[in-house]
Write an enzyme that holds these catalytic residues in place. Structure first.
Site, PDB file in Angstrom:
ATOM      1  N   HIS A  43       0.834  -1.205   0.000  1.00 58.08           N
ATOM      2  CA  HIS A  43       0.000   0.000   0.000  1.00 58.08           C
ATOM      3  C   HIS A  43       0.872   1.259   0.000  1.00 58.08           C
ATOM      4  O   HIS A  43       0.670   2.176  -0.806  1.00 58.08           O
ATOM      5  CB  HIS A  43      -0.919  -0.020   1.230  1.00 58.08           C
ATOM      6  CG  HIS A  43      -1.749   1.216   1.385  1.00 58.08           C
ATOM      7  ND1 HIS A  43      -3.086   1.257   1.063  1.00 58.08           N
ATOM      8  CD2 HIS A  43      -1.440   2.465   1.847  1.00 58.08           C
ATOM      9  CE1 HIS A  43      -3.558   2.463   1.304  1.00 58.08           C
ATOM     10  NE2 HIS A  43      -2.567   3.222   1.783  1.00 58.08           N
ATOM     11  N   GLU A  44       1.839   1.303   0.899  1.00 55.92           N
ATOM     12  CA  GLU A  44       2.713   2.474   0.998  1.00 55.92           C
ATOM     13  C   GLU A  44       3.588   2.616  -0.245  1.00 55.92           C
ATOM     14  O   GLU A  44       3.858   3.736  -0.693  1.00 55.92           O
ATOM     15  CB  GLU A  44       3.583   2.388   2.257  1.00 55.92           C
ATOM     16  CG  GLU A  44       2.787   2.357   3.555  1.00 55.92           C
ATOM     17  CD  GLU A  44       1.840   3.542   3.706  1.00 55.92           C
ATOM     18  OE1 GLU A  44       2.184   4.639   3.218  1.00 55.92           O
ATOM     19  OE2 GLU A  44       0.769   3.369   4.299  1.00 55.92           O
ATOM     20  N   HIS A  47       1.792   4.532  -2.896  1.00 59.68           N
ATOM     21  CA  HIS A  47       1.920   5.990  -2.736  1.00 59.68           C
ATOM     22  C   HIS A  47       3.278   6.474  -3.230  1.00 59.68           C
ATOM     23  O   HIS A  47       3.384   7.482  -3.931  1.00 59.68           O
ATOM     24  CB  HIS A  47       1.774   6.372  -1.255  1.00 59.68           C
ATOM     25  CG  HIS A  47       0.410   6.190  -0.701  1.00 59.68           C
ATOM     26  ND1 HIS A  47      -0.721   6.747  -1.275  1.00 59.68           N
ATOM     27  CD2 HIS A  47      -0.031   5.521   0.407  1.00 59.68           C
ATOM     28  CE1 HIS A  47      -1.779   6.433  -0.552  1.00 59.68           C
ATOM     29  NE2 HIS A  47      -1.384   5.682   0.464  1.00 59.68           N
ATOM     30  N   ASP A 137      -5.722   8.056   4.133  1.00 61.63           N
ATOM     31  CA  ASP A 137      -5.966   8.521   2.772  1.00 61.63           C
ATOM     32  C   ASP A 137      -7.292   9.262   2.653  1.00 61.63           C
ATOM     33  O   ASP A 137      -7.390  10.256   1.927  1.00 61.63           O
ATOM     34  CB  ASP A 137      -5.945   7.335   1.808  1.00 61.63           C
ATOM     35  CG  ASP A 137      -4.574   6.663   1.765  1.00 61.63           C
ATOM     36  OD1 ASP A 137      -3.577   7.353   2.054  1.00 61.63           O
ATOM     37  OD2 ASP A 137      -4.504   5.454   1.462  1.00 61.63           O
TER      38      ASP A 137
END
Length: 287
Positions: A43-44, A47, A137
């Site tokens: 997930h990170e 980004h 988010d």
């Protein structure tokens, strides 16, 4: 390729996470923990890869026992569409993973038991990260939405206040339904601390926003927006009206007519000349 390896070198694991993993080994939950934090890392990285695509300054990725944080050295002066893309790139990773797991299940590459577990963790992380609580988010999307209509400072403060209300509501629900869920309370405590820290640092963040606007690259701001003010308004009061993603032309309304200044002239007077309490009339007379 160098950027790819740099991203992984920038990934740090908090010492407490190693302790949690050790406990997981002793209690037989190490598999679930590894799966969960692998998804957090992906997930990170979503980004970070999006931020890297737009040439943002990436500091590091920190993995905690309650999730992960991608620290990006930007201060609100990038185009808003870039902000939205970087924010949504994390949740988008979960959609790709869920689609991939469905294809893998259809091809008999994974078991139905693994598929259900994998989907559960993905949906959980996706829904949790989209909660309207800063710095999740969903909270960042709320900040961007407010920034379309209001100044940077007001939008940020409004985002923190609404985040606090939502966090309080979730904490009340958790108290009655999940009072013994240690992991959940660790996350809630972290979010509470983050909101408190961001509120304490809100003026500092605002100054960094202005400094980055003054010293940064002007081509990062795409929209030109007039800002009408009265001649008697103070310089410090006017710059508090500056919005994200817009470069302002200051229109000064006077009896003799209109005069205009570039926003950099106000920022120069504020940071360099230290004319914090001067009115815009005094600045116009100076120039």
């Amino acid at each position: 390729m160098n950027n790819f390896f740099h991203l992984f070198r920038s990934t740090h694991i908090h010492p407490l996470l190693w302790a949690i993993l050790a406990i997981g080994i002793m209690t037989g939950h190490i598999y679930d923990l590894i799966l969960l934090f692998s998804l957090v890392l992906l997930h990170e990285l979503g980004h970070v890869f999006a931020a890297s695509f737009f040439s943002w300054k990436i500091k590091k990725i920190m993995l905690f026992p309650f999730g992960g944080v991608a620290e990006i050295d930007e201060y609100g002066n990038r185009p808003l569409y870039q902000e939205v893309v970087v924010i949504l790139s994390g949740p988008f990773v979960h959609l790709i993973l869920m689609l991939g797991s469905f294809i893998a299940l259809s091809s008999s590459l994974i078991t139905h038991e693994f598929y259900e577990q994998f989907m559960f963790h993905n949906v959980l992380l996706l829904c949790f990260n989209l909660l309207p609580i800063y710095p999740l988010d969903g909270g960042k999307l709320m900040f961007v939405s407010f920034s379309l209509f209001d100044s940077f400072q007001k939008s940020f403060e409004k985002t923190l206040r609404i985040s606090a209300v939502f966090l309080l509501c979730i904490a009340v629900v958790a108290l009655f339904l999940y009072s013994t869920h240690l992991h959940l309370w660790m996350v809630l405590c972290y979010l509470c601390y983050s909101l408190y820290y961001e509120w304490k640092q809100r003026d500092y963040l605002y100054i960094r926003f202005l400094l980055d606007r003054y010293y940064g690259k002007g081509e990062t701001i795409l929209d030109l927006s007039p800002l009408a003010v009265n001649g008697g308004e103070k310089i410090y009061h006017i710059i508090r009206k500056f919005k994200r993603g817009q470069k302002h032309i200051i229109i000064v309304e006077e009896k003799e007519g209109r005069k205009q200044l570039d926003e950099n002239e106000l920022l120069h007077a504020y940071f360099v000349d230290k004319r914090i309490n001067d009115s815009i009339d005094e600045l116009v007379a100076f120039y």
